[in-house]
Motif scaffolding. Structure first.
Motif, mmCIF file in Angstrom:
data_model
loop_
_atom_site.group_PDB
_atom_site.id
_atom_site.type_symbol
_atom_site.label_atom_id
_atom_site.label_comp_id
_atom_site.label_asym_id
_atom_site.label_seq_id
_atom_site.Cartn_x
_atom_site.Cartn_y
_atom_site.Cartn_z
ATOM 1 N N ILE A 293 1.653 92.334 99.226
ATOM 2 C CA ILE A 293 0.741 91.507 100.015
ATOM 3 C C ILE A 293 -0.563 91.438 99.231
ATOM 4 O O ILE A 293 -1.156 92.469 98.909
ATOM 5 C CB ILE A 293 0.488 92.088 101.417
ATOM 6 C CG1 ILE A 293 1.805 92.203 102.199
ATOM 7 C CG2 ILE A 293 -0.496 91.218 102.188
ATOM 8 C CD1 ILE A 293 1.647 92.793 103.596
ATOM 9 N N ALA A 294 -0.975 90.240 98.879
ATOM 10 C CA ALA A 294 -2.203 90.050 98.095
ATOM 11 C C ALA A 294 -3.219 89.294 98.928
ATOM 12 O O ALA A 294 -2.864 88.553 99.851
ATOM 13 C CB ALA A 294 -1.899 89.287 96.808
ATOM 14 N N CYS A 295 -4.482 89.498 98.603
ATOM 15 C CA CYS A 295 -5.509 88.751 99.328
ATOM 16 C C CYS A 295 -6.609 88.309 98.373
ATOM 17 O O CYS A 295 -6.775 88.848 97.277
ATOM 18 C CB CYS A 295 -6.086 89.575 100.480
ATOM 19 S SG CYS A 295 -7.355 90.733 99.993
ATOM 20 N N THR A 296 -7.330 87.315 98.803
ATOM 21 C CA THR A 296 -8.456 86.794 98.034
ATOM 22 C C THR A 296 -9.528 86.316 99.005
ATOM 23 O O THR A 296 -9.219 85.839 100.096
ATOM 24 C CB THR A 296 -8.015 85.628 97.128
ATOM 25 O OG1 THR A 296 -9.168 85.004 96.552
ATOM 26 C CG2 THR A 296 -7.233 84.585 97.889
ATOM 27 N N ASN A 297 -10.801 86.478 98.612
ATOM 28 C CA ASN A 297 -11.890 85.949 99.438
ATOM 29 C C ASN A 297 -12.396 84.606 98.909
ATOM 30 O O ASN A 297 -13.417 84.100 99.345
ATOM 31 C CB ASN A 297 -13.044 86.956 99.562
ATOM 32 C CG ASN A 297 -13.564 87.405 98.217
ATOM 33 O OD1 ASN A 297 -13.326 86.769 97.195
ATOM 34 N ND2 ASN A 297 -14.278 88.520 98.207
ATOM 35 N N MET A 298 -11.672 84.064 97.918
ATOM 36 C CA MET A 298 -11.943 82.715 97.409
ATOM 37 C C MET A 298 -10.737 81.844 97.742
ATOM 38 O O MET A 298 -9.601 82.295 97.647
ATOM 39 C CB MET A 298 -12.159 82.750 95.885
ATOM 40 C CG MET A 298 -12.320 81.381 95.250
ATOM 41 S SD MET A 298 -12.399 81.424 93.430
ATOM 42 C CE MET A 298 -14.039 82.073 93.196
ATOM 43 N N GLU A 299 -10.979 80.613 98.136
ATOM 44 C CA GLU A 299 -9.862 79.729 98.440
ATOM 45 C C GLU A 299 -8.919 79.686 97.237
ATOM 46 O O GLU A 299 -9.357 79.451 96.109
ATOM 47 C CB GLU A 299 -10.365 78.317 98.775
ATOM 48 C CG GLU A 299 -11.089 78.244 100.113
ATOM 49 C CD GLU A 299 -11.430 76.812 100.492
ATOM 50 O OE1 GLU A 299 -11.129 75.901 99.687
ATOM 51 O OE2 GLU A 299 -11.992 76.610 101.576
ATOM 52 N N PRO A 300 -7.618 79.941 97.448
ATOM 53 C CA PRO A 300 -6.689 80.058 96.323
ATOM 54 C C PRO A 300 -6.693 78.850 95.388
ATOM 55 O O PRO A 300 -6.675 79.006 94.164
ATOM 56 C CB PRO A 300 -5.329 80.223 97.015
ATOM 57 C CG PRO A 300 -5.651 80.807 98.345
ATOM 58 C CD PRO A 300 -6.963 80.220 98.740
#
Length: 481
Positions: A293-300
């Protein structure tokens, strides 16, 4: 000035620049003799330039089997971000990240330069982090409850009445039984890891939940943390499991995945596609059963456009995509979250706060919340630590929230005096100023220092304006204007 003098001056300037940079720099000639060694390199090794200049690099670093400085002279190819662990002359263990380049003149190797950063503290903290996770895995395997696997939160801990977030919770429960990778996007503080833990706990996997923040770590160090190392893969390396192996039969959560260097993203992509990997420096192919499970705080899509996220990795992770709404888009959740955090901190701090004042709740509901739920949590924690009453009042709130224009929903139209005959513009402005000061003082329970901070004027200036406007300080708190 002749040519020799000019060259000497250039060398002097060049040397002064190298002495001022914040990385260690060492230069050898074609025979391996150290000809330059700056102050930072000396601080890393605990040596002085006079101790090493004129000596062979192998004499200064006898524990390093083959220095990268000598390697690049043979191969004529640079070595980028190579981790090394060695002991100095004084017995101190040092971890560095070095980039080494051959130096050429007229197509002939004349030496090499090594640029190094001391990552001892970062590496030690990272290894402690991995070691703690190994201990966690041991306790998990001897029969503890699933919540001891490093994931204490479930979907029940996601407090919301918002239809969008409730829909995300439904999707999260539905996909928890799948092995497909998940990509979660949300601003800082929206609860991405809480969501990831909830998916893990709702699923069937009995293994651990292993989390790693990918930001602020050098790529080569992050690679060894994720994939593990074998002894001899680089100077000072040992046989060590990586987080991918530790997460076997469980979940690997990668926070801020767009911070991973692109070449390491390619290696991660291969693992996601094939389910196999190699430790750093190893030939053996290993396989594990891990959900990522990966996450980002920038729109992909923006991260792909900015070349912070490989498009092929994005498409692989995007098999399941969840987007968490920011708190400003679910204002109806603010009262729920406030009550929840008041209850939590009552228990932690041994208090009996009943809640927040009505005007405080109005401010909290109108604030923009750039830090989202995490910022609201810290706001309540601050207010309950500094407050003295049975409920949270305006004077208990952090100053940045009070100073925010969004957090002070005072309508100037409400303050304008009724039109009066022969009233000048200055008289109208004085009336508005008087009402604003009185309202602020009332909200601050008459605390002039606090009111001056909110109004953005010095305390002495506020005292002066009170006098000019004819507002007695002992009455200011009681008068609404």
């Amino acid at each position: 000035m002749n040519l020799d003098d000019s060259l000497k001056n250039e060398y002097s300037v060049f040397k002064e620049i190298l002495d001022k940079v914040d990385v260690g720099i060492m230069i050898i000639d074609s025979k391996g003799i150290i000809i330059y060694y700056n102050e930072v390199a000396g601080k890393i090794d605990g040596l002085k330039a006079a101790d090493v200049i004129g000596k062979h690099v192998s004499e200064v670093y006898p524990q390093i089997q083959e220095s990268t400085l000598l390697q690049v002279q043979k191969t004529k190819k640079p070595i980028i971000d190579q981790p090394q662990t060695y002991k100095t002359w004084h017995g101190k263990t040092v971890n560095i990240l070095c980039s080494t380049f051959p130096l050429t003149y007229q197509k002939r190797i004349v030496g090499a330069v090594d640029i190094s950063r001391d990552i001892t503290q970062i590496k030690e903290l990272s290894e402690q982090n991995v070691a703690l996770k190994e201990e966690l895995l041991k306790t998990h395997k001897i029969g503890r409850k699933k919540t001891s696997s490093g994931a204490p939160y479930t979907f029940d801990d996601i407090i919301t009445n918002d239809p969008v977030l409730n829909h995300m919770k439904k999707i999260g429960r539905r996909i928890s039984g799948s092995d497909s990778p998940v990509l979660i996007y949300g601003e800082t503080g929206t609860g991405k890891e809480l969501f990831a833990q909830s998916i893990h706990n709702h699923g069937y996997k009995k293994g651990p939940f292993i989390a790693q923040n990918c930001a602020a770590l050098p790529g080569s160090l992050l690679e060894s943390i994720l994939f593990g190392t074998v002894k001899g893969s680089f100077t000072g390396s040992e046989d060590r499991q990586g987080l991918i192996e530790l997460a076997d039969e469980g979940t690997l959560f990668l926070d801020e995945i767009n911070s991973i260097p692109l070449d390491l993203q390619a290696k991660l992509l291969r693992f996601l596609q094939e389910g196999t990997f190699r430790r750093v420096g190893d030939l053996r192919l290993r396989s594990v059963n891990v959900r990522v499970i990966a996450c980002t705080n920038m729109e992909p899509e923006e991260a792909v456009k900015q070349k912070q996220l490989r498009s092929d990795l994005f498409y692989r992770l995007n098999a399941i995509y969840l987007e968490l709404p920011p708190l400003r888009e679910r204002k109806s959740d603010v009262p729920l979250l406030v009550d929840y955090f008041v209850s939590i901190f009552n228990q932690k701090l041994g208090l009996h706060i009943t809640g927040v004042a009505a005007n405080v709740l109005q401010i909290l509901e109108n604030y923009f919340w750039p830090g989202n739920v995490r910022e609201l949590e810290h706001c309540i924690e601050h207010a309950m630590n500094v407050g003295l009453g049975q409920e949270i009042t305006l004077s208990d709130l952090p100053s940045n929230i009070l100073k925010s224009s969004a957090a002070n929903p005072i309508s100037l139209l409400d303050m304008l005096p009724d039109a009066q005959k022969n009233q000048t513009l200055n008289q109208c402005l004085d009336e508005v100023e008087k009402k604003l000061i009185l309202r602020t003082l009332k909200n601050c329970q008459g605390n002039i220092s606090r009111a001056s901070e909110i109004l953005g004027v010095p305390r002495q200036t506020l005292h002066y304006r009170l006098k000019v406007l004819g507002i007695p300080t002992h009455r200011a708190f009681q008068d609404q204007g």
